[in-house]
Design an enzyme around this catalytic site. Structure first.
Site, PDB file in Angstrom:
ATOM      1  N   ARG A  84      -6.375  -3.190  -5.796  1.00 57.01           N
ATOM      2  CA  ARG A  84      -6.279  -4.649  -5.892  1.00 57.01           C
ATOM      3  C   ARG A  84      -4.838  -5.016  -6.180  1.00 57.01           C
ATOM      4  O   ARG A  84      -4.201  -4.368  -7.018  1.00 57.01           O
ATOM      5  CB  ARG A  84      -7.156  -5.170  -7.048  1.00 57.01           C
ATOM      6  CG  ARG A  84      -8.627  -4.960  -6.833  1.00 57.01           C
ATOM      7  CD  ARG A  84      -9.373  -5.065  -8.152  1.00 57.01           C
ATOM      8  NE  ARG A  84      -8.930  -4.051  -9.108  1.00 57.01           N
ATOM      9  CZ  ARG A  84      -9.283  -4.009 -10.389  1.00 57.01           C
ATOM     10  NH1 ARG A  84     -10.068  -4.928 -10.878  1.00 57.01           N
ATOM     11  NH2 ARG A  84      -8.839  -3.048 -11.181  1.00 57.01           N
ATOM     12  N   ASN A 109     -15.129  -4.456   1.222  1.00 60.49           N
ATOM     13  CA  ASN A 109     -14.422  -5.738   1.109  1.00 60.49           C
ATOM     14  C   ASN A 109     -15.311  -6.895   1.566  1.00 60.49           C
ATOM     15  O   ASN A 109     -15.335  -7.955   0.936  1.00 60.49           O
ATOM     16  CB  ASN A 109     -13.139  -5.713   1.945  1.00 60.49           C
ATOM     17  CG  ASN A 109     -11.953  -5.182   1.149  1.00 60.49           C
ATOM     18  OD1 ASN A 109     -12.125  -4.691   0.039  1.00 60.49           O
ATOM     19  ND2 ASN A 109     -10.764  -5.278   1.706  1.00 60.49           N
ATOM     20  N   VAL A 113       0.840  -1.209   0.000  1.00 60.13           N
ATOM     21  CA  VAL A 113       0.000   0.000   0.000  1.00 60.13           C
ATOM     22  C   VAL A 113       0.875   1.260   0.000  1.00 60.13           C
ATOM     23  O   VAL A 113       0.660   2.194  -0.791  1.00 60.13           O
ATOM     24  CB  VAL A 113      -0.944   0.017   1.234  1.00 60.13           C
ATOM     25  CG1 VAL A 113      -1.711   1.321   1.312  1.00 60.13           C
ATOM     26  CG2 VAL A 113      -1.901  -1.148   1.201  1.00 60.13           C
ATOM     27  N   GLY A 168     -15.575 -21.270  -7.248  1.00 65.18           N
ATOM     28  CA  GLY A 168     -14.347 -22.061  -7.279  1.00 65.18           C
ATOM     29  C   GLY A 168     -13.784 -22.263  -5.893  1.00 65.18           C
ATOM     30  O   GLY A 168     -14.532 -22.487  -4.935  1.00 65.18           O
ATOM     31  N   PHE A 203      -8.478   1.294  -2.117  1.00 66.36           N
ATOM     32  CA  PHE A 203      -9.306   0.259  -2.747  1.00 66.36           C
ATOM     33  C   PHE A 203      -8.500  -0.449  -3.833  1.00 66.36           C
ATOM     34  O   PHE A 203      -9.033  -0.880  -4.849  1.00 66.36           O
ATOM     35  CB  PHE A 203     -10.573   0.881  -3.335  1.00 66.36           C
ATOM     36  CG  PHE A 203     -11.432   1.571  -2.301  1.00 66.36           C
ATOM     37  CD1 PHE A 203     -12.179   0.841  -1.392  1.00 66.36           C
ATOM     38  CD2 PHE A 203     -11.441   2.952  -2.211  1.00 66.36           C
ATOM     39  CE1 PHE A 203     -12.950   1.470  -0.421  1.00 66.36           C
ATOM     40  CE2 PHE A 203     -12.210   3.595  -1.241  1.00 66.36           C
ATOM     41  CZ  PHE A 203     -12.963   2.857  -0.339  1.00 66.36           C
ATOM     42  N   THR A 232      -6.002  -0.330   6.392  1.00 71.93           N
ATOM     43  CA  THR A 232      -7.383  -0.706   6.718  1.00 71.93           C
ATOM     44  C   THR A 232      -7.528  -0.850   8.227  1.00 71.93           C
ATOM     45  O   THR A 232      -6.802  -1.626   8.853  1.00 71.93           O
ATOM     46  CB  THR A 232      -7.747  -2.026   6.013  1.00 71.93           C
ATOM     47  OG1 THR A 232      -7.601  -1.823   4.612  1.00 71.93           O
ATOM     48  CG2 THR A 232      -9.167  -2.455   6.331  1.00 71.93           C
ATOM     49  N   CYS A 270      -6.309  -9.582   2.374  1.00 69.88           N
ATOM     50  CA  CYS A 270      -7.330  -8.564   2.669  1.00 69.88           C
ATOM     51  C   CYS A 270      -8.669  -9.171   3.065  1.00 69.88           C
ATOM     52  O   CYS A 270      -9.131  -8.983   4.193  1.00 69.88           O
ATOM     53  CB  CYS A 270      -7.483  -7.644   1.477  1.00 69.88           C
ATOM     54  SG  CYS A 270      -5.950  -6.776   1.143  1.00 69.88           S
ATOM     55  N   LYS A 307      -4.303 -15.355  -6.213  1.00 67.31           N
ATOM     56  CA  LYS A 307      -5.048 -15.031  -7.434  1.00 67.31           C
ATOM     57  C   LYS A 307      -4.012 -14.789  -8.520  1.00 67.31           C
ATOM     58  O   LYS A 307      -2.807 -14.781  -8.234  1.00 67.31           O
ATOM     59  CB  LYS A 307      -5.934 -13.808  -7.235  1.00 67.31           C
ATOM     60  CG  LYS A 307      -5.156 -12.536  -6.957  1.00 67.31           C
ATOM     61  CD  LYS A 307      -6.059 -11.317  -6.972  1.00 67.31           C
ATOM     62  CE  LYS A 307      -5.245 -10.041  -6.860  1.00 67.31           C
ATOM     63  NZ  LYS A 307      -6.050  -8.847  -6.898  1.00 67.31           N
TER      64      LYS A 307
HETATM   65  C1  UGA Z   1      -9.199  -6.660  -2.347  1.00 69.15           C
HETATM   66  C2  UGA Z   1     -10.218  -5.650  -2.923  1.00 69.15           C
HETATM   67  O1  UGA Z   1     -10.683  -6.096  -4.208  1.00 69.15           O
HETATM   68  C3  UGA Z   1      -9.584  -4.259  -3.071  1.00 69.15           C
HETATM   69  O2  UGA Z   1     -10.564  -3.331  -3.486  1.00 69.15           O
HETATM   70  C4  UGA Z   1      -9.020  -3.843  -1.697  1.00 69.15           C
HETATM   71  O3  UGA Z   1      -8.384  -2.577  -1.773  1.00 69.15           O
HETATM   72  C5  UGA Z   1      -8.004  -4.865  -1.242  1.00 69.15           C
HETATM   73  O4  UGA Z   1      -8.662  -6.153  -1.126  1.00 69.15           O
HETATM   74  C6  UGA Z   1      -7.478  -4.437   0.115  1.00 69.15           C
HETATM   75  O5  UGA Z   1      -8.239  -4.394   1.077  1.00 69.15           O
HETATM   76  O6  UGA Z   1      -6.306  -4.021   0.190  1.00 69.15           O
HETATM   77  P1  UGA Z   1      -7.199  -8.129  -3.395  1.00 69.15           P
HETATM   78  O7  UGA Z   1      -7.043  -8.721  -2.027  1.00 69.15           O
HETATM   79  O8  UGA Z   1      -5.992  -7.686  -4.138  1.00 69.15           O
HETATM   80  O9  UGA Z   1      -8.142  -6.819  -3.300  1.00 69.15           O
HETATM   81  O10 UGA Z   1      -7.902  -9.245  -4.244  1.00 69.15           O
HETATM   82  P2  UGA Z   1      -9.193  -9.391  -5.183  1.00 69.15           P
HETATM   83  O11 UGA Z   1      -8.848  -9.172  -6.597  1.00 69.15           O
HETATM   84  O12 UGA Z   1     -10.308  -8.616  -4.635  1.00 69.15           O
HETATM   85  O13 UGA Z   1      -9.475 -10.971  -4.994  1.00 69.15           O
HETATM   86  C7  UGA Z   1      -9.690 -11.529  -3.696  1.00 69.15           C
HETATM   87  C8  UGA Z   1      -9.882 -13.024  -3.768  1.00 69.15           C
HETATM   88  O14 UGA Z   1     -11.164 -13.361  -4.239  1.00 69.15           O
HETATM   89  C9  UGA Z   1      -8.908 -13.795  -4.645  1.00 69.15           C
HETATM   90  O15 UGA Z   1      -8.483 -14.946  -3.925  1.00 69.15           O
HETATM   91  C10 UGA Z   1      -9.729 -14.218  -5.850  1.00 69.15           C
HETATM   92  O16 UGA Z   1      -9.261 -15.384  -6.463  1.00 69.15           O
HETATM   93  C11 UGA Z   1     -11.087 -14.398  -5.218  1.00 69.15           C
HETATM   94  N1  UGA Z   1     -12.212 -14.227  -6.131  1.00 69.15           N
HETATM   95  C12 UGA Z   1     -12.424 -13.033  -6.727  1.00 69.15           C
HETATM   96  C13 UGA Z   1     -13.082 -15.292  -6.353  1.00 69.15           C
HETATM   97  O17 UGA Z   1     -12.922 -16.402  -5.806  1.00 69.15           O
HETATM   98  N2  UGA Z   1     -14.159 -15.105  -7.171  1.00 69.15           N
HETATM   99  C14 UGA Z   1     -14.389 -13.931  -7.781  1.00 69.15           C
HETATM  100  O18 UGA Z   1     -15.382 -13.822  -8.529  1.00 69.15           O
HETATM  101  C15 UGA Z   1     -13.503 -12.857  -7.559  1.00 69.15           C
END
Ligand code: UGA
Length: 449
Positions: free
Chosen positions: A155, A227, A11, A272, A153, A121, A279, A339
């Site tokens: 990712r 989140n 961050v 999945g 916010f 956060t 986060c 991810k």
């Molecule tokens: C998340 C939020 O999306 C950001 O907006 C936030 O700023 C950040 O946390 C934080 O608090 O710092 P991030 O942890 O990078 O971001 O990851 P995401 O892209 O949101 O994915 C989170 C998880 O959900 C991953 O494991 C992904 O594989 C999973 N996921 C996502 C699913 O299983 N299904 C989905 O449809 C989408």
């Protein structure tokens, strides 16, 4: 403006680099002197797309500097961005000791009035505590502190893009002057006056992020509420997948149609292995704890958390059922990161899956485009391969744990020829069941019959 960033993690570095690139003078500090030395020598300690080039460009322009001396950084900035970790404690609540430590440093080192911006956060009411701490630690000095909550916010994997193209910039303030200063800081982003590393020939016109001024408590709540809602959405899709399996539906068809309703939206409905990372799992827990600390049972979030934990069990049930005996089998795991497009393996479902397979006596061979360096340190019993086809060779089963496009585009005809058994258990629904069947694979995924 002169800005300070305390904490050079993902961050802090993204915030510092992007604000410098947007035209501000930024000084970053970190408790880890090694990290500061690394940054000074031009090394980027984390993998984040475009971060390297933004840091280089801001460094070349002389707008970003690093110091191991927190006092120097604190005195430098008119606004100080707190970007330190708030990890989960044993009971799930957020550990705010790093924020408290920074408050002590700011209170004792500042010589002029400061805007103190919470980027990390934190649970609602942290701003109130921070203000109280700053006043208490400065022991009635003349320096004035104005606390602001400015949640991120971003990712992982697209953090630089997200910083330059925000949907919203939330600033929680207690006075109009603080709101004005925050608007000044973000003006280049809002007016799109920055060098966008992603669009060399000019950023295409996209809607501007909305600048929202709220109370400090609301800003803190917005972050946890956002989140947690996204996590809830994923768990909802996963329960729909379970239903589809029992009722012979297809979760991809169901969630696609659901997502076309703009009130629902198509994102975060991918079923999945569930959510991981540093986060969602910690934020959802902290939000549940925060609610319970004021007498509210956030039971829908507890259910979302339970559903997410069950994903690993469901996945392993599929593996066990398909393989019959796991012990002694060679299993290829594709994907270690939580991810795609990151090297982050914190709370990654793949790591839990692998540990369970090793416990059951499987020989695990794994591959990931970015996360192997980190995985190597915590998974000594696993053979890692740069090339996914090497991991797949002689395998009795291939398990897909991360949605990397490199895995989506694998040549399964070629892969299948080298396998001991043509079995794929897909935790990310990457492939068409029909195509895999046509290629002669036993193929299992989530919520597709
Ligand atoms: C998340 C939020 O999306 C950001 O907006 C936030 O700023 C950040 O946390 C934080 O608090 O710092 P991030 O942890 O990078 O971001 O990851 P995401 O892209 O949101 O994915 C989170 C998880 O959900 C991953 O494991 C992904 O594989 C999973 N996921 C996502 C699913 O299983 N299904 C989905 O449809 C989408």
């Amino acid at each position: 403006m002169h800005l300070s960033v305390i904490g050079c993690g993902y961050v802090g570095l993204v915030t510092g680099a992007c604000l410098a690139e947007a035209g501000h003078e930024v000084m970053c500090t970190d408790i880890d002197g090694g990290r500061i030395a690394q940054l000074k020598s031009g090394d980027v300690p984390i993998y984040e797309e475009h971060l390297d080039e933004v840091l280089k460009s801001a460094g070349k322009a002389g707008r970003i500097s690093y110091t191991a001396d927190a006092g120097e950084a604190i005195r430098f900035g008119d606004a100080i961005f707190i970007c330190v970790g708030t990890p989960p404690r044993e009971d799930g609540s957020a550990d705010l000791s790093a924020i408290d430590h920074v408050a002590q440093q700011i209170a004792t080192e500042a010589r002029t009035s400061k805007l103190v911006v919470e980027k990390s956060t934190v649970p609602a009411r942290t701003g109130e505590e921070l203000k109280r701490a700053l006043e208490a630690y400065s022991r009635g000095g003349n320096v004035k502190f104005s606390v602001v909550s400015n949640p991120e916010f971003l990712r992982e994997g697209t953090a630089v893009y997200d910083f330059f193209h925000p949907d919203r910039i939330v600033v929680g303030v207690s006075n109009e002057d603080a709101a004005e200063k925050m608007r000044e800081i973000y003006r280049p982003i809002l007016e799109r006056k920055f060098h966008c590393p992603l669009h060399k020939n000019g950023c295409p016109a996209e809607p501007k992020g909305e600048f929202l001024v709220t109370t400090i408590n609301s800003a803190e709540l917005i972050k946890h509420a956002s989140n947690s809602f996204l996590a809830l959405k994923i768990s909802y899709a996963n329960v729909i997948a379970d239903l589809c399996e029992r009722l012979n539906g297809d979760v991809e068809q169901v969630t696609h149609a659901m997502g076309l309703d703009p009130r629902i939206g198509s994102q975060f409905l991918k079923a999945g292995l569930g959510f991981g990372g540093f986060c969602f799992p910690k934020d959802i827990q902290a939000f549940i704890r925060l609610a319970s600390s004021v007498g509210l049972d956030f039971d829908i979030l507890r259910a979302a958390e339970r559903v997410n934990k069950e994903r690993i069990e469901r996945f392993l049930e599929k593996v066990n059922k398909a393989l019959w005996v796991v012990k002694g089998k060679r299993i290829a795991v594709l994907g270690l990161a939580f991810k795609a497009n990151t090297d982050d393996i914190r709370f990654a479902p793949a790591i839990d899956v692998i540990r369970r397979l090793l416990d059951e006596g499987a020989q695990v061979h794994a591959s990931d485009p970015e996360a192997m360096e980190r995985a190597k340190r915590i998974l000594p019993g696993v053979t890692l391969h740069e090339d996914p086809y090497d991991a797949i060779r002689d395998a009795h089963a291939v398990l897909i744990c991360t949605e990397w496009s490199a895995f989506k585009n694998l040549d399964w005809e070629r892969a299948g020829q080298s396998m001991a058994r043509k079995l794929v258990v897909d935790g990310r629904n990457l492939y068409s069941p029909k195509k895999m069947a046509d290629l002669g694979f036993e193929y299992y995924s989530f919520g597709r019959g």
